[in-house]
Design an enzyme around this catalytic site. Structure first.
Site, PDB file in Angstrom:
ATOM      1  N   PRO A  89      30.566  36.778  33.263  1.00 29.12           N
ATOM      2  CA  PRO A  89      30.779  35.968  33.721  1.00 29.12           C
ATOM      3  C   PRO A  89      29.967  35.409  32.680  1.00 29.12           C
ATOM      4  O   PRO A  89      29.503  34.084  31.785  1.00 29.12           O
ATOM      5  CB  PRO A  89      30.047  35.911  35.178  1.00 29.12           C
ATOM      6  CG  PRO A  89      29.282  36.897  35.174  1.00 29.12           C
ATOM      7  CD  PRO A  89      30.368  37.682  34.761  1.00 29.12           C
ATOM      8  N   GLU A 116      24.979  44.738  40.071  1.00 27.50           N
ATOM      9  CA  GLU A 116      24.731  42.982  39.569  1.00 27.50           C
ATOM     10  C   GLU A 116      25.094  42.813  38.173  1.00 27.50           C
ATOM     11  O   GLU A 116      24.866  42.564  36.989  1.00 27.50           O
ATOM     12  CB  GLU A 116      23.653  43.193  39.007  1.00 27.50           C
ATOM     13  CG  GLU A 116      22.667  42.888  40.144  1.00 27.50           C
ATOM     14  CD  GLU A 116      23.043  41.249  41.223  1.00 27.50           C
ATOM     15  OE1 GLU A 116      23.325  40.209  40.107  1.00 27.50           O
ATOM     16  OE2 GLU A 116      23.106  41.086  42.837  1.00 27.50           O
ATOM     17  N   ARG A 155      52.770  39.611  29.293  1.00 22.03           N
ATOM     18  CA  ARG A 155      54.118  38.536  29.075  1.00 22.03           C
ATOM     19  C   ARG A 155      54.257  37.890  27.633  1.00 22.03           C
ATOM     20  O   ARG A 155      55.722  37.811  27.503  1.00 22.03           O
ATOM     21  CB  ARG A 155      53.920  37.019  30.102  1.00 22.03           C
ATOM     22  CG  ARG A 155      53.131  36.481  29.790  1.00 22.03           C
ATOM     23  CD  ARG A 155      52.640  35.151  31.326  1.00 22.03           C
ATOM     24  NE  ARG A 155      53.123  34.664  30.671  1.00 22.03           N
ATOM     25  CZ  ARG A 155      54.290  33.795  31.080  1.00 22.03           C
ATOM     26  NH1 ARG A 155      54.989  34.233  32.731  1.00 22.03           N
ATOM     27  NH2 ARG A 155      55.035  33.067  30.549  1.00 22.03           N
ATOM     28  N   ASP A 170      55.129  28.449  26.877  1.00 27.13           N
ATOM     29  CA  ASP A 170      54.314  28.131  27.733  1.00 27.13           C
ATOM     30  C   ASP A 170      53.171  26.988  27.214  1.00 27.13           C
ATOM     31  O   ASP A 170      53.104  26.698  25.849  1.00 27.13           O
ATOM     32  CB  ASP A 170      54.155  29.391  28.488  1.00 27.13           C
ATOM     33  CG  ASP A 170      54.642  30.274  28.992  1.00 27.13           C
ATOM     34  OD1 ASP A 170      55.369  29.467  29.799  1.00 27.13           O
ATOM     35  OD2 ASP A 170      54.109  31.462  29.112  1.00 27.13           O
TER      36      ASP A 170
HETATM   37  N1  SAM Z   1      24.828  39.172  37.414  1.00 29.26           N
HETATM   38  C1  SAM Z   1      26.148  38.917  37.334  1.00 29.26           C
HETATM   39  C2  SAM Z   1      25.376  37.471  36.519  1.00 29.26           C
HETATM   40  O1  SAM Z   1      25.205  36.814  37.526  1.00 29.26           O
HETATM   41  O2  SAM Z   1      25.808  37.113  35.010  1.00 29.26           O
HETATM   42  C3  SAM Z   1      27.606  39.089  37.948  1.00 29.26           C
HETATM   43  C4  SAM Z   1      28.081  40.075  38.117  1.00 29.26           C
HETATM   44  S1  SAM Z   1      28.841  40.246  38.910  1.00 29.26           S
HETATM   45  C5  SAM Z   1      28.529  40.546  40.584  1.00 29.26           C
HETATM   46  C6  SAM Z   1      30.261  41.818  38.784  1.00 29.26           C
HETATM   47  C7  SAM Z   1      30.903  42.091  37.773  1.00 29.26           C
HETATM   48  O3  SAM Z   1      32.433  41.225  38.173  1.00 29.26           O
HETATM   49  C8  SAM Z   1      30.759  41.574  36.571  1.00 29.26           C
HETATM   50  O4  SAM Z   1      30.066  42.905  35.986  1.00 29.26           O
HETATM   51  C9  SAM Z   1      31.663  41.699  35.363  1.00 29.26           C
HETATM   52  O5  SAM Z   1      32.692  42.967  35.666  1.00 29.26           O
HETATM   53  C10 SAM Z   1      33.017  41.067  36.741  1.00 29.26           C
HETATM   54  N2  SAM Z   1      32.688  39.382  37.017  1.00 29.26           N
HETATM   55  C11 SAM Z   1      32.224  38.560  37.648  1.00 29.26           C
HETATM   56  N3  SAM Z   1      32.510  37.532  37.570  1.00 29.26           N
HETATM   57  C12 SAM Z   1      33.562  37.695  36.390  1.00 29.26           C
HETATM   58  C13 SAM Z   1      34.128  36.460  35.548  1.00 29.26           C
HETATM   59  N4  SAM Z   1      34.183  34.942  35.257  1.00 29.26           N
HETATM   60  N5  SAM Z   1      34.469  37.023  34.038  1.00 29.26           N
HETATM   61  C14 SAM Z   1      34.905  37.988  33.928  1.00 29.26           C
HETATM   62  N6  SAM Z   1      34.092  39.178  34.770  1.00 29.26           N
HETATM   63  C15 SAM Z   1      33.424  38.596  35.959  1.00 29.26           C
END
Ligand code: SAM
Length: 247
Positions: A89, A116, A155, A170
């Site tokens: 994220p 995490e 796509r 698109d």
């Molecule tokens: N503790 C992290 C933080 O707050 O930045 C969040 C970890 S999340 C619970 C677990 C995993 O989900 C991440 O390591 C990532 O690979 C994926 N993930 C969660 N949200 C995402 C997003 N918005 N975009 C891409 N991957 C995401």
């Protein structure tokens, strides 16, 4: 194109990708999905690849070695200097431009996090890597994000969509949103299809659609218009719409 996905839940990805045009692209071998389970490289008999965070706090952290070994396994089997996408994220916000850039590569590695997230060192230790986010919210794992990325790239690959023009027209491809679409019946609950679409005049239809595209972007996503220079002709169509508003 080959997508190497490092994940502990490959079925979650498969279940979202096996339908429609993407499912057919897999069947027809236009794309290949290669899953690597980092638990293969676990250092213990339980196959776990996470551990408690240094400094304490809730949640577990994905360890460096199982992830790095998974990436190295893919790189060893390939001659290319493959780019690695860490899903997070905190990454760069994913857009159509990323999809277009990734499409130019013959394969990529996508690393899906859980818990995490990854031990911070794994990113610094991976050459040619980028952190990508699919939006400002937190998912429980990267599998859904990986599906989003694989679908949006696939796509764009020639032969995947029935009509290749679909991807060209698109939203976002030209920096504008798509024009509105209509299908039968011609009148539904007193709402009519715009006359021009029934005219058979291809030039007039093309121009109407371009105008609608510009107006829709102006109304729904003015931020996109700030990033895109309109041509003289496009600006004329927008001005026309603004004048119509004043009338
Ligand atoms: N503790 C992290 C933080 O707050 O930045 C969040 C970890 S999340 C619970 C677990 C995993 O989900 C991440 O390591 C990532 O690979 C994926 N993930 C969660 N949200 C995402 C997003 N918005 N975009 C891409 N991957 C995401």
């Amino acid at each position: 194109m080959k997508f190497n996905v490092i994940t502990i839940f490959p079925d979650q990805l498969l279940q979202t990708l096996e339908f429609g045009v993407i499912g057919r692209a897999i069947e027809n071998k236009i794309i290949e999905l290669n899953f690597i389970d980092p638990r293969e490289f676990s250092d213990n008999d339980y196959g776990s690849i996470d551990d408690k965070a240094y400094g304490g706090g809730p949640g577990m952290v994905m360890q460096v070695e199982p992830i790095l070994s998974s990436i190295e396994k893919v790189k060893k089997e390939s001659k290319n200097n493959i780019q690695t996408v860490f899903l997070s994220p905190q990454g760069e916000q994913y857009t159509q431009k990323h999809a277009e850039l990734f499409k130019k590569q013959s394969e990529i590695i996508i690393v899906s996090g859980r818990y995490e997230g990854f031990d911070e060192r794994v990113i610094g230790l991976t050459k040619n890597s980028v952190e990508i986010s699919i939006g400002d919210y937190v998912l429980s794992g990267g599998e859904i994000a990986a599906s989003v990325i694989i679908d949006s790239i696939t796509r764009l690959i020639p032969g995947v969509l029935g009509d290749e023009q679909s991807a060209v027209l698109d939203s976002f491809t030209s920096g504008l949103l798509d024009h509105p679409h209509y299908t039968r019946p011609e009148i539904v609950r007193d709402k009519e299809v715009p006359n021009v679409l029934l005219s058979g005049n291809h030039e007039a239809i093309k121009r109407w659609r371009l105008k609608q595209s510009i107006v829709t972007t102006f109304k729904k996503r003015p931020d996109l218009l700030k990033q895109r220079k309109l041509s003289k002709d496009e600006q004329k169509l927008l001005d026309e719409y603004l004048e119509e508003l004043d009338e």
